[in-house]
Design an enzyme around this catalytic site. Structure first.
Site, mmCIF file in Angstrom:
data_model
loop_
_atom_site.group_PDB
_atom_site.id
_atom_site.type_symbol
_atom_site.label_atom_id
_atom_site.label_comp_id
_atom_site.label_asym_id
_atom_site.label_seq_id
_atom_site.Cartn_x
_atom_site.Cartn_y
_atom_site.Cartn_z
ATOM 1 N N LYS A 22 0.747 -1.261 0.122
ATOM 2 C CA LYS A 22 -0.074 -0.047 0.012
ATOM 3 C C LYS A 22 0.901 1.461 -0.079
ATOM 4 C CE LYS A 22 -1.695 1.734 3.984
ATOM 5 N NZ LYS A 22 -1.345 3.354 4.311
ATOM 6 N N ASN A 23 1.987 1.182 0.859
ATOM 7 C CA ASN A 23 2.763 2.690 0.947
ATOM 8 C C ASN A 23 3.893 2.775 -0.075
ATOM 9 O OD1 ASN A 23 1.320 2.955 3.400
ATOM 10 N ND2 ASN A 23 2.779 2.314 4.632
ATOM 11 N N ARG A 91 -5.177 11.204 4.036
ATOM 12 C CA ARG A 91 -3.875 11.971 4.160
ATOM 13 C C ARG A 91 -2.756 11.554 3.142
ATOM 14 N NH1 ARG A 91 -0.460 11.406 6.483
ATOM 15 N NH2 ARG A 91 0.305 13.714 6.866
ATOM 16 N N CYS A 115 -4.590 12.773 12.181
ATOM 17 C CA CYS A 115 -5.288 11.519 12.513
ATOM 18 C C CYS A 115 -5.174 11.040 13.882
ATOM 19 C CB CYS A 115 -4.911 10.497 11.442
ATOM 20 S SG CYS A 115 -3.179 9.957 11.855
ATOM 21 N N ARG A 120 0.502 14.844 12.426
ATOM 22 C CA ARG A 120 0.863 14.343 11.110
ATOM 23 C C ARG A 120 1.249 15.978 10.171
ATOM 24 N NH1 ARG A 120 -0.874 9.438 9.779
ATOM 25 N NH2 ARG A 120 0.857 9.169 8.358
ATOM 26 N N PRO A 121 2.287 16.759 10.817
ATOM 27 C CA PRO A 121 2.525 17.757 10.244
ATOM 28 C C PRO A 121 3.022 17.825 8.827
ATOM 29 C CG PRO A 121 4.297 17.371 11.823
ATOM 30 C CD PRO A 121 3.059 16.382 11.983
ATOM 31 N N ILE A 122 3.026 18.827 7.888
ATOM 32 C CA ILE A 122 3.798 18.806 6.681
ATOM 33 C C ILE A 122 4.615 19.819 6.428
ATOM 34 C CG2 ILE A 122 2.002 17.552 5.574
ATOM 35 C CD1 ILE A 122 1.130 20.236 4.462
ATOM 36 N N ASP A 123 5.491 20.220 7.593
ATOM 37 C CA ASP A 123 6.256 21.425 7.396
ATOM 38 C C ASP A 123 7.408 21.064 6.471
ATOM 39 O OD1 ASP A 123 6.879 19.788 9.662
ATOM 40 O OD2 ASP A 123 8.478 20.911 9.829
ATOM 41 N N LEU A 124 7.992 19.584 6.613
ATOM 42 C CA LEU A 124 9.199 19.279 5.907
ATOM 43 C C LEU A 124 8.903 19.227 4.282
ATOM 44 C CD1 LEU A 124 10.384 16.701 8.484
ATOM 45 C CD2 LEU A 124 11.368 18.805 7.998
ATOM 46 N N ASP A 306 5.005 0.958 11.841
ATOM 47 C CA ASP A 306 3.573 0.200 11.369
ATOM 48 C C ASP A 306 3.322 -1.197 11.658
ATOM 49 O OD1 ASP A 306 3.694 1.801 8.144
ATOM 50 O OD2 ASP A 306 2.979 2.591 10.268
ATOM 51 N N ILE A 328 8.194 7.380 16.689
ATOM 52 C CA ILE A 328 7.862 8.105 15.158
ATOM 53 C C ILE A 328 6.588 8.987 15.537
ATOM 54 C CG2 ILE A 328 7.399 7.777 12.835
ATOM 55 C CD1 ILE A 328 10.197 7.028 13.602
ATOM 56 N N ARG A 398 -8.478 -0.201 4.762
ATOM 57 C CA ARG A 398 -7.582 0.785 4.034
ATOM 58 C C ARG A 398 -6.373 -0.071 3.651
ATOM 59 N NH1 ARG A 398 -5.899 5.156 7.412
ATOM 60 N NH2 ARG A 398 -4.796 5.426 5.440
HETATM 61 C C1 EPZ Z 1 4.419 7.180 5.866
HETATM 62 O O1 EPZ Z 1 3.482 8.008 6.302
HETATM 63 C C2 EPZ Z 1 3.405 6.032 5.978
HETATM 64 N N1 EPZ Z 1 2.246 5.993 5.143
HETATM 65 C C3 EPZ Z 1 2.948 5.591 7.351
HETATM 66 O O2 EPZ Z 1 2.164 4.507 7.287
HETATM 67 C C4 EPZ Z 1 4.086 5.245 8.229
HETATM 68 O O3 EPZ Z 1 3.821 5.127 9.476
HETATM 69 C C5 EPZ Z 1 5.097 6.486 7.977
HETATM 70 O O4 EPZ Z 1 5.312 6.645 6.676
HETATM 71 C C6 EPZ Z 1 6.318 6.278 8.750
HETATM 72 O O5 EPZ Z 1 7.058 5.159 8.484
HETATM 73 C C7 EPZ Z 1 2.377 5.867 3.923
HETATM 74 O O6 EPZ Z 1 3.377 5.872 3.199
HETATM 75 C C8 EPZ Z 1 1.058 6.490 2.990
HETATM 76 P P1 EPZ Z 1 6.285 10.469 7.921
HETATM 77 P P2 EPZ Z 1 4.147 9.882 6.404
HETATM 78 O O7 EPZ Z 1 6.096 11.763 7.143
HETATM 79 O O8 EPZ Z 1 5.036 9.722 5.158
HETATM 80 C C9 EPZ Z 1 6.964 13.644 11.173
HETATM 81 C C10 EPZ Z 1 0.329 2.929 7.767
HETATM 82 O O9 EPZ Z 1 0.054 2.573 8.768
HETATM 83 N N2 EPZ Z 1 6.939 14.723 10.403
HETATM 84 O O10 EPZ Z 1 7.556 9.510 7.403
HETATM 85 O O11 EPZ Z 1 3.119 10.783 6.535
HETATM 86 C C11 EPZ Z 1 5.786 13.115 11.452
HETATM 87 O O12 EPZ Z 1 5.090 13.867 12.337
HETATM 88 C C12 EPZ Z 1 0.824 4.358 7.703
HETATM 89 O O13 EPZ Z 1 0.359 2.335 6.457
HETATM 90 C C13 EPZ Z 1 7.326 16.180 10.271
HETATM 91 O O14 EPZ Z 1 7.578 16.582 11.665
HETATM 92 O O15 EPZ Z 1 5.034 9.575 7.671
HETATM 93 C C14 EPZ Z 1 6.273 11.657 12.203
HETATM 94 O O16 EPZ Z 1 6.592 11.962 13.611
HETATM 95 C C15 EPZ Z 1 0.670 4.988 9.177
HETATM 96 N N3 EPZ Z 1 7.159 16.954 9.326
HETATM 97 C C16 EPZ Z 1 7.596 11.448 11.358
HETATM 98 O O17 EPZ Z 1 8.193 12.847 10.963
HETATM 99 C C17 EPZ Z 1 6.625 16.661 8.223
HETATM 100 O O18 EPZ Z 1 6.670 17.234 7.195
HETATM 101 C C18 EPZ Z 1 7.318 10.492 10.351
HETATM 102 O O19 EPZ Z 1 6.341 10.953 9.242
HETATM 103 C C19 EPZ Z 1 6.386 15.278 7.940
HETATM 104 C C20 EPZ Z 1 6.587 14.241 8.902
#
Ligand code: EPZ
Length: 420
Positions: A22-23, A91, A115, A120-124, A306, A328, A398
């Site tokens: 999925k991911n 998301r 969620c 789930r910030p997107i600042d990066l 996960d 995480i 999902r």
């Molecule tokens: C992906 O989410 C996966 N989803 C998640 O799987 C997985 O848990 C996660 O990566 C971590 O491995 C998909 O690929 C669709 P991140 P993503 O950005 O990319 C912080 C599942 O169960 N962060 O790697 O959204 C964030 O808050 C799902 O299949 C920032 O601070 O996760 C978190 O603490 C759940 N700023 C950490 O980084 C940002 O701009 C990792 O998040 C982005 C993220």
């Protein structure tokens, strides 16, 4: 809303084949927006998140078809900005931002929002796209991004919890059509990011350092259509392995890539689970007595967040104390209260869940809250004495294709009860 009705206490026995990831497939579907040619994807799992992403692509003007595990997408022309309501609801759709920016020079995507597992910030994501010379504004729930021409740059994408998976995906996709060279430092190394990078290269992108924390992308004028087989879902594989271990069963797992979840296999062996590998096939047998094991979730190649919930369900059955540390996400313990309804003894202290395992679990009605929490409740229900009803399994649909059929084929007594 559908639920699962499970009669526990039966060891899983037999063979299971793991589906596509999925991911991996969600960002790859977004990447099809980068070309006006047709892209064909194989081993696509039939999941509600995948069908949702296809609807989003169609709302942007793409033609999409999904039949027997194969998806064809053609975004010949991109119309408008897509359906706000659709994009807001999932998301993972944030990863259309980079491709739209690269293909059309502008994008308007709803803020994904948080969620149950975290804000789930997107600042990066936004930091990376701004480094590629995009102008980004946020207004009334939308991200508005514009760039007459994206320009290559060096950008560090590490955040407070390490790299960002979809942030790396977004910036890497945008960089494929940017002018010049982009270097992403502290890029995510998850196998799903590697699969996306390989997909982009097969479209004509120039990417070096795939699988490493430093990705170098040299922009090209345009990308062409391609054909690609999605990597197997390592999280699905780990979920079935935990279920077999929890029920003292013995299963054969086909079609996975064990090298993608070595950290999980290491911890399962520490807990006394027997795992023998022959090429891509794993033979897994659960011990009569599981041993406690501590885990800390980390970015790849550490223990994946996960699989945290599923492993916690397993540790409820291991006599002794296991400490599960979630590094995480800030609130990924929604499954704890529900596991306690089944008789588990778990105390939460900040990022740690202290599991005092060994008491037998007894079935009860429980509520799923998010995708991997639901999987943990199914595993616990399979091991518990008596019957367990897992409500709201739309969360599970999902990310798991036909889970009840695959479990029934392994001897589980599990039925889907149509929604009340
Ligand atoms: C992906 O989410 C996966 N989803 C998640 O799987 C997985 O848990 C996660 O990566 C971590 O491995 C998909 O690929 C669709 P991140 P993503 O950005 O990319 C912080 C599942 O169960 N962060 O790697 O959204 C964030 O808050 C799902 O299949 C920032 O601070 O996760 C978190 O603490 C759940 N700023 C950490 O980084 C940002 O701009 C990792 O998040 C982005 C993220």
């Amino acid at each position: 809303m559908d639920s699962f009705l499970i009669e526990g206490g039966r060891p899983l026995r037999g063979e299971v084949t793991i589906g596509g990831s999925k991911n991996a497939v969600l960002p790859i579907l977004a990447a099809t927006l980068l070309t006006s040619d047709t892209c064909t994807l194989h081993r696509v799992p039939d999941l509600s998140d995948v069908r949702f992403m296809l609807k989003i692509l169609e709302s942007l003007g793409a033609e999409a078809e999904f039949k027997d595990g194969t998806v064809t997408v053609r975004a010949a022309r991109i119309k408008g900005f897509g359906d706000y309501e659709l994009i807001r609801k999932m998301r993972g759709s944030i990863c259309i931002l980079g491709p739209l920016l690269a293909r059309c020079g502008e994008a308007r995507v709803s803020l994904p929002g948080g969620c149950v597992i975290g804000t789930r910030p997107i600042d990066l994501h936004l930091k990376g796209l701004a480094a590629l010379k995009a102008q980004i504004t946020i207004d009334s729930g939308y991200i508005q991004a514009e760039a007459r021409k994206l320009g290559g740059n060096t950008v560090f994408l590490g955040g407070r919890a390490g790299p960002t998976v979809l942030g790396t995906a977004n910036v890497m996709m945008a960089a494929t059509l940017a002018e010049g060279v982009t270097v992403i430092e502290s890029a995510a190394c998850e196998p799903e990011v590697g699969d996306l990078a390989n997909f982009l290269v097969s479209m004509g992108a120039r990417i070096q350092g795939i699988g490493s924390p430093t990705l170098t992308i040299t922009g090209v004028k345009q990308l062409h259509g391609t054909e690609h087989e999605v990597i197997p879902d390592r999280i699905e594989a780990c979920t079935f392995i935990c279920a077999a271990a929890a029920t003292r069963g013995e299963i054969i797992v086909h079609g996975s890539r064990p090298e993608h979840f070595a950290a999980v296999l290491d911890k399962l062996r520490e807990a006394g689970v027997r795992v023998d590998r022959k090429a891509g096939t794993l033979r897994v047998s659960g011990p009569t007595r599981l041993k406690p094991a501590d885990i800390t979730t980390m970015p790849y190649a550490g223990f994946p967040t996960d699989v945290q919930a599923q492993f916690m369900a397993l540790m409820c059955l291991a006599k002794g104390t296991s400490v599960i540390t979630e590094r995480i996400f800030e609130s990924r313990f929604m499954h704890v209260a529900e596991l306690m309804r089944l008789g588990a003894d778990i105390a939460i202290e900040g990022p740690n869940a202290i599991v005092k395992g060994g008491k037998p679990l007894s079935g009860a009605p429980v509520m799923a809250s998010d995708l991997r929490a639901s999987a943990a409740l199914v595993i616990a229900g399979l091991a518990a004495r008596g019957s367990t009803q897992v409500h709201r399994i739309y969360h599970l649909d999902r990310g798991y294709e036909r889970m009840e059929q695959k479990l029934r084929a392994l001897g589980a007594k599990i039925d889907r009860v149509a929604g009340e």
